[in-house]
Structure formats: structure tokens, C-alpha cells
Design an enzyme around this catalytic site. Sequence first.
Site, PDB file in Angstrom:
ATOM      1  N   SER A 431       0.792  -1.230   0.000  1.00  0.00           N
ATOM      2  CA  SER A 431       0.000   0.000   0.000  1.00  0.00           C
ATOM      3  C   SER A 431       0.824   1.278   0.000  1.00  0.00           C
ATOM      4  O   SER A 431       0.312   2.328  -0.344  1.00  0.00           O
ATOM      5  CB  SER A 431      -0.945  -0.001   1.198  1.00  0.00           C
ATOM      6  OG  SER A 431      -0.202  -0.185   2.396  1.00  0.00           O
ATOM      7  N   HIS A 459      -5.897  -3.069  -1.981  1.00  0.00           N
ATOM      8  CA  HIS A 459      -5.602  -2.152  -3.091  1.00  0.00           C
ATOM      9  C   HIS A 459      -5.533  -2.880  -4.435  1.00  0.00           C
ATOM     10  O   HIS A 459      -5.101  -2.302  -5.430  1.00  0.00           O
ATOM     11  CB  HIS A 459      -4.286  -1.425  -2.822  1.00  0.00           C
ATOM     12  CG  HIS A 459      -4.331  -0.592  -1.584  1.00  0.00           C
ATOM     13  ND1 HIS A 459      -4.848   0.686  -1.561  1.00  0.00           N
ATOM     14  CD2 HIS A 459      -3.978  -0.879  -0.305  1.00  0.00           C
ATOM     15  CE1 HIS A 459      -4.783   1.169  -0.328  1.00  0.00           C
ATOM     16  NE2 HIS A 459      -4.262   0.228   0.451  1.00  0.00           N
ATOM     17  N   LYS A 489     -12.336   0.693  -0.659  1.00  0.00           N
ATOM     18  CA  LYS A 489     -11.449   1.335  -1.623  1.00  0.00           C
ATOM     19  C   LYS A 489     -12.140   1.352  -2.983  1.00  0.00           C
ATOM     20  O   LYS A 489     -13.037   2.151  -3.187  1.00  0.00           O
ATOM     21  CB  LYS A 489     -10.082   0.658  -1.582  1.00  0.00           C
ATOM     22  CG  LYS A 489      -9.493   0.870  -0.167  1.00  0.00           C
ATOM     23  CD  LYS A 489      -8.156   0.298   0.069  1.00  0.00           C
ATOM     24  CE  LYS A 489      -7.682   0.673   1.476  1.00  0.00           C
ATOM     25  NZ  LYS A 489      -8.422  -0.011   2.563  1.00  0.00           N
TER      26      LYS A 489
END
Length: 634
Positions: A431, A459, A489
Site C-alpha cells: 500500500s 488495493h 477502496k
Amino acid sequence: MEPEKQEKLYCVKMRASRDGEHVSGAERIVPAAAVPTVAAQLAARALGHSKGTPDFINVKVERPGEIVRLKALPVATHVTHTPAEGYACAAELLRGVGFTRIDEIMALFRETYNMRGAMLLDADTLERLEPDRARGVRATCMDDADSLAKGTAAGKNHYAEAIVLATKVQHTPGIVGEICVSDDPDYVTGYVATREIGYRRITVIKEKGDPSGGRIFLYRGPREQVPETIRFLERQAVIVEDVPPLEDGKSGMRWDLLADELSSIEASGLGRRCRTLDAPTGPTAVVDGKRLVVFSSNDYLDLARDPRVTAAAADAARRWGAGSGGARLTTGTQPPHVTLEAHLARFKGTEAALTYATGYMANVGIISALVGKGDAVFSDELNHASIIDGCRLSGATTVVYRHNDMADLDRKLGGARAYRRRLVVSDAVFSMDGDILDLPRFLETCRRHDAFSMIDEAHATGVLGATGRGLCEHFGCGHPDVLMGTLSKALGSEGGYVCGSRLLIDWLRNRSRAFIFSTAPGASAMAAADAALSVLEAEPERVGRVRENAAFLVAELARLGIKASTQSAIVPILVGDERRAMSLSDRLLGDGFLIPAIRYPTVARGASRLRVAVMSAHTQDDLSRVATALAGCR
Ligand code: WAQ
Ligand code: MG
């Protein structure tokens, strides 16, 4: 105290030594009935002293004469961090009450180190007035009213004993001040006392482990009165009343320590504060009439504000309520939870799925349910904090392997065959660096060692693979045992999830404390994520766009001479120094770009960076302009 009761008080004094060296001393004033017990307790204390076993213990019991009652000196605390700071603080306090030859007084302090009593020092002429320089003058025959009432001798409480002594000393004719440093190697707090300023604790006045300590009683007056001063110190019975408790909230010590540490965090450029972004989520924001391009959001596919997603959230809130009302195993499972879990499992191609309130909770909850004491967990050195915390909480032995280094992992697994269960966990996309795990080799290594494999796709979901299904799709390889990810996300909602076999999910439902004991996320968050998944399935081109944008930014930066690379939507730009990273971030904000500075402890000290998070909705113009602004920062 009634005179007839006073008749029955005794002074019990203990002193202990070894090879003629003072080891410990203490004393109490107690009623006759308590004398045997207290004498035994003081002897026990002498035998248990940290400075060593004494070869001589003297316990003396005496009837005191008239007893004087005194009010304890007022107490205040000065927080210091080093012996030098503590000495400076003591000097400052003495200077403040009019002593002049302070440096000389402080320099004399070391001469007290081997004395059993205190140095009696003329504050002005610096003459030593104690008749026996090797022994010093001892203040004795004192106690506090409270312990007298209780009639027992507790173990050493430095503060409680020192405040009694200091109160007596400052009420002794001719004495005008005192400086004290404990000779207990583990006790670094000392004090300065005068009648005027009271008892001033100094939290650090010597190095831990240092056995040197002593006392100086400062005297002012004619020589002929010294014997009376000494008589009072040694013989006058004193009972001290109203000793203030140390943790009374007034001293504020516990808060002082926090406030102090906080200011040093600020001073090293590591202070953290929340910036209120007074705008809806999206690739741009208008704040105070000024347009900002947002490069700090994980809403990679711009789904958090998508009308289909927000409508699903609003409808679910209206239909199912704003909150779930309880944990998943009580009232907290509603149809949107079940629907989303089925959808996630379909999307990831696994048998089942389970949601958590946040991604952090998911990592902590999964890891601690899969391994425990007697097991080992293998973790990439650059894994996210929630993975690290999960490893710690699990109680398993944590083995950190070098970043993305499968040979190192292989070696470490090979050396850990004795553990009952082994789990290997890695971020799919790292990340803070934007690079990706070598999944095929990771899976092969785990399988060969019969270790559980787990990846965190926070992610990766919505960013990697032709249709955003993540790292497995990217590599076209099989699944790890545990596929963890977040709804917060690319899916534009909030919460964490795990996909895997039915057995895994059944296990977690029964054993994952973060799942069992947290309130279920509300139906609107579940419905929003479900709708976002549907949008993603219907519009996979968003995934391609976010990656093209990231590649475009890296190319623009390269053209301007800035080295950066990525395999995801995260483009880190290394800065190094914490304060510089902060000031660059502020400067970019002034230029209209919101880019966070990432500092310790998120990354290593001195590895601060600007972290640009690219969205599918950024325009090429936004990206070119931010590249130019970043280039202007050098
Ligand atoms: N009279 C005179 N001097 C004494 C006495 C006494 N009764 N007891 C000890 N000393 C001298 C002696 O030289 C010791 O080496 C030195 O003082 C230090 O004594 O608020 O524990 O008993 O938390 O080690 C301060 C508490 C604790 C601060 C002091 O002193 C706080 C302490 P220690
Ligand atoms: Mg001591």
C-alpha cells in the site's frame, strides 16, 4: 491526638548494612500494640533490599518525647527527561528562592554518595556542618498520620517516605532547603524542597541503574544553633498530616507525560491531524471556492459517489435502518449482508465469503483465528499495519521475511517445520509502494510447505486483472487459501471481507473474535458495496482506465526527470525527511493538489514519501499538471 494515647506511641527504627556499608533504613511511629508486627516488617524489608543482603540489621524501639504534628508540604511535579535536565531543574528552583552558589552546591552533591545521612551545608559559606562527615545527619523519628492510623509498615514507597522526611526537615530550625536524589538504582525521581515552594518532584534526575544518591540539608544561621538543628532532626518526633496522594489529578503527571511526548512527536515532524475535506468524495473537490485535484483517495473507480451506489445505500438505510443494532450472530445479519457475501464469493470465485466492519478488523480477526500459540505466521516486511497487528494479537511466533523475497520465505518456512500450523500472509498490492506480490511463486512456496496462504487485496480489488478481480486474475493463477479485501477502496463503501472455502468461513464465524464481537456494519454499507460490485461487473473498462492513468502519470514524471514506478494505482514519490515531506505536501496543496505525506510509523523513519493515489476519473490534464507540480518541488 489525646495525650494518654500519645503515651503509648513508639518509634521503631531499622537500619541495615553490609560490610559496614549502609544498605537500607526506615522507621515508623506506631502504637505499642503494633510494635512487634512493624518491627518484623521492617526487618523483612531490610532482608529484601535490592542493594543486597545485609549482614547487620538493627531494629530499635524507643519512646519518643513530645510529638509535633505538621502539615505536609504542598507537592508539585516537574517532568524532566534526562539527568542533566533534572539537575538544571533543581538548580533553577533553588535559584528562584534566592540561593546564590548553586553550581557549587550541586557540585558538592557527589560527596554525599556514600553517606548514610545528609550533608548539612551552610547555604552561603558552603561550610559542612555535620559532625560526622562519613555518616552525615539523619532525620529520624517521623511518620505520616495515615500509616500511624493503619499501624502497618508497607514496602518502600519512595514518595510517601520522602514527603514525610522533607516536611520534617523544612520545619527544622535553621534549615532552609533540601536537595535529594535516591540511591535506589531503579528510582530516578528526586526532589527539591523549601518552605516557600514546597516539595518539588523532579521526574528524572539520574540515570537508571545508577546507585549514587544523597541528600543535602541547606542551613542558614549562627553556628551556635547547629546543635539544636541536629537535635531536632535526630530526636524530635514528628507526625505529618494530609500527605497529598500522588495521583490526585492535580499533579497532572499522567497528562504531563502525554503532553510532553506529543510535543516531541510534533517537533520531529510526525504530528498527525485530520484535515476536514469539506466536499463530496471524488477526483476533485472545491474547498473555500478553490478547486483541488484529490490524489489521496482510495476510491479508485470513483464509485463512492456513483448514483447507483448512493441510491442503494440510501434505499437500504430507509428499508433496513441506519444501524444493524448488534453483532452478526445476534440481530446484525440482514438480507443485504447475506446478498453481499454471496456476491463477493461469486466475484472472487470462491465457495463463500464473510464481511467485517473494517479491513483492519478483518486482518486482525482472520489471522488471530487461524494461528495462535504454538503456530507460526510469516509476514512480508512491508505488510500493512493491520496485518502486523493481527500477527501480534494471534500470539503465534511471527517470522518477518524480506520484501517479496520468495527464496527468503522458502528458507524461513523450511526452518519452521516444528510449528503446528503455519500461515503466510502478504499484501497483494503493497500500500505504500504500489508494487505487487509475486503470487505464483508465493502460492507454490506455501503449498510445498503445507502452509496456509493469505493475501490482502485491499488495493488490488477493482485495480488488478482485466475485470478487477484482483491479483489471481492478474497472474491467471490459482487462489490462496484466504483472500482478504476491503469494501472501502475501489468498491466505494466501507467494511472488510474475506473469501475462501466454506470450511474457512465456518471456522471464522465460530472463531474470529473481531467478527463475533463487533457490531455488524449497517445494511447501507453492504448494499452500497453490492451495487458497486455490479457497476464494476457491468463497466470493467474503469479498471483499465485507472491503470492507464497510473502508467500515464509515471511516464509524465519520467519525462520530467522524476523516478517513480507502480504496478497498481499507487504512485509513491520518495522524499526521505519527515518535515520536508510535510512541507512539500502543504506546498502542493497550495498549488491545488491534495497529496498526503506518508511518514513513520506507516513507513520507516527517513523513508517519507508523497503517495499519489490515481483514480479512473482523473483526466490526463490533471495528471500532467500534478507531474509538473511535483517536478517543481525539487
Ligand atoms: N536522613 C538524612 N538523610 C537520609 C535519610 C534520612 N533519614 N535517609 C536517606 N538519606 C540520604 C542518604 O544519603 C541516601 O543515600 C539518600 O538520602 C537517598 O535516600 O517524590 O528514596 O532513601 O517520588 O534513597 C525521593 C522521592 C526518594 C521523590 C528519595 O531517598 C518522589 C529516596 P533514599
Ligand atoms: Mg535508598
